[in-house]
Scaffold this active site. Structure first.
Site, PDB file in Angstrom:
ATOM      1  N   CYS A 232       0.822  -1.205   0.000  1.00 32.98           N
ATOM      2  CA  CYS A 232       0.000   0.000   0.000  1.00 32.98           C
ATOM      3  C   CYS A 232       0.862   1.263   0.000  1.00 32.98           C
ATOM      4  CB  CYS A 232      -0.944   0.010   1.199  1.00 32.98           C
ATOM      5  SG  CYS A 232      -0.103  -0.089   2.793  1.00 32.98           S
TER       6      CYS A 232
ATOM      7  N   HIS B 163      19.539   0.615  -0.929  1.00 37.98           N
ATOM      8  CA  HIS B 163      18.110   0.923  -0.823  1.00 37.98           C
ATOM      9  C   HIS B 163      17.310  -0.307  -0.398  1.00 37.98           C
ATOM     10  CE1 HIS B 163      14.209   2.726  -1.715  1.00 37.98           C
ATOM     11  NE2 HIS B 163      13.910   1.624  -2.383  1.00 37.98           N
TER      12      HIS B 163
END
Length: 429
Positions: free
Chosen positions: A50, A97
């Site tokens: 989400c 990352h």
């Protein structure tokens, strides 16, 4: 091999864009097939939650512009809709990352643990679709190892930073073994739903959910094998519960001092733990003055959360150091693998030259040539062939000013040590 990460998250894109770029389970097979074909990447993985959508790609070329066009087209968006919200990381920064994401350092709630499981699911899904190979597999495994290191060696996930989790965490101060306690949840919104999950994880097995509408109360209670009631029935059940957490939109208090006093008498003054998350408050403030009642408000939780956020920020700095080490470990692994591959080719070439010269020597011996002559010819031929190409390349490098090549040659063959050991002219005489 080049590594590329493209994505959007809660920091770069509004929910309207994140919704449209999310990948549904039904289209994952199609997405993997199209993505690898469009990008030319040999390996791929997709993380879709989400709060973020990220693509991890490994291949020989930087295919970012192509992947951007594919991503926009797959979700029926204009490229311009994504250009301003998309981030791109390459090679070592892409490794960093992914590790930061897995450790919860890039999450909306610093240090939240759910993303670790979501990333593991993304890896499993990519493997199921045959989209990963040795490179991404090695990266994911190293990422999971580093994320676990962050969890065990720092306090990044120890202190709750959400109202729902903080509520349940504080209950542990009153009840050591929560499997023996019954919980009353007042309300059936998202906050109470989160509270119910955290309580269940903490061991609570007996749930009562009270709500203005019985259907919603029952729907939430059934998730944990509990019972739903309407708000007016709360006094009938109050004496049977130990933990009360409330979050409704009621303009007036739902639970008053009188009802709690009567329940305490029935309970023979066994303690109540109460958290009132609502604003305006659901529980009359006077309830907090009663003996054997531990009542906390949203302001009490906020103070705890702010302290815990500061604690997590300190832990995050420690985590960044662990991640830097993890990135370096992964890059070292890649260099070691590349060295192994290079040495393999180097050895194969040397063995090929050996075989050619050996066969030439054997033919000479079979033809009756003097063995000493054959042996000297073999040594001279093999030496010349082994040294020819490196000598050509060293001369070329020196002509181009690349002196580091000769330094590398001196290091590989320890020429400085040989020169130091070589006897002087006087010693030779």
């Amino acid at each position: 091999m080049a590594l590329l990460t493209l994505g959007i998250n809660h920091r770069t894109a509004p929910v309207e864009i994140r919704e449209r770029v999310a990948f549904t389970p039904e289209r994952m097979a199609e997405a993997f097939s199209e993505l690898r074909a469009a990008s030319g990447a040999s390996e791929a993985a997709i993380l879709s939650t989400c709060n973020r959508t990220e693509l991890y790609l490994a291949g020989d070329d930087d295919c970012a512009p192509t992947v951007l066009r594919w991503l926009a087209g797959f979700h029926e968006l204009d490229v311009a809709d994504l250009e301003d919200v998309l981030y791109v990381h390459r090679d070592s920064e892409a490794v960093r990352h992914m590790m930061r994401v897995a450790a919860g350092l890039d999450s909306m709630v610093l240090g939240e643990p759910q993303i670790f499981g979501q990333l593991k699911d993304a890896y499993s899904l990519a493997r199921e679709h045959g989209a990963t190979g040795s490179f991404l597999s090695r990266l994911f495994e190293q990422t999971f190892s580093v994320a676990k290191r962050v969890r065990t060696q720092t306090a990044i996930g120890e202190n709750p930073v959400s109202v729902a989790y903080a509520s349940v965490s504080m209950a542990h101060h009153i009840f050591a073994d929560m499997s023996r306690n019954k919980a009353l949840l007042i309300g059936a919104g998202k906050t109470i739903e989160l509270v119910s999950r955290h309580l269940a994880d903490a061991g609570v097995k007996d749930f009562l959910v009270a709500n203005r509408t019985l259907e919603r109360a029952q729907a939430l209670a059934e998730l944990h094998g509990g019972k739903g009631v309407v708000l007016s029935e709360i006094p009938d059940h109050l004496a049977d519960v130990d933990i009360i957490i409330s979050s409704t939109a009621s303009p007036l208090p739902i639970l008053g001092k009188g009802a709690v006093e009567r329940a305490l008498k029935k309970r023979k003054h066994r303690p109540f733990f109460m958290v009132d998350i609502a604003v305006p408050r659901d529980i009359e403030p006077e309830v907090g003055s009663l003996a054997d009642v531990y009542l906390y408000t949203v302001d009490d939780l906020r103070q705890v959360i702010e302290e815990n956020i500061r604690s997590r920020e300190g832990a995050a700095r420690e985590a960044e150091n662990l991640i830097s080490s993890g990135v370096q470990e992964f890059l070292d692994q890649l260099r070691a693998l590349d060295a192994v591959s290079t040495l393999k080719v180097f050895r194969q070439r040397a063995e090929l030259l050996r075989d050619v010269e050996s066969e030439k020597a054997l033919r000479a011996l079979r033809n009756g040539v003097d063995p000493e002559t054959v042996l000297r010819s073999l040594a001279r031929g093999l030496t010349n062939k082994l040294l020819h190409q490196p000598s050509v390349q060293v001369r070329k490098a020196m002509a181009e000013g690349r002196t580091e090549v000769t330094e590398c040659l001196r290091e590989l063959y320890q020429l400085d040590a040989l020169e130091a050991d070589e006897p002087t002219t006087t010693e030779k005489l």
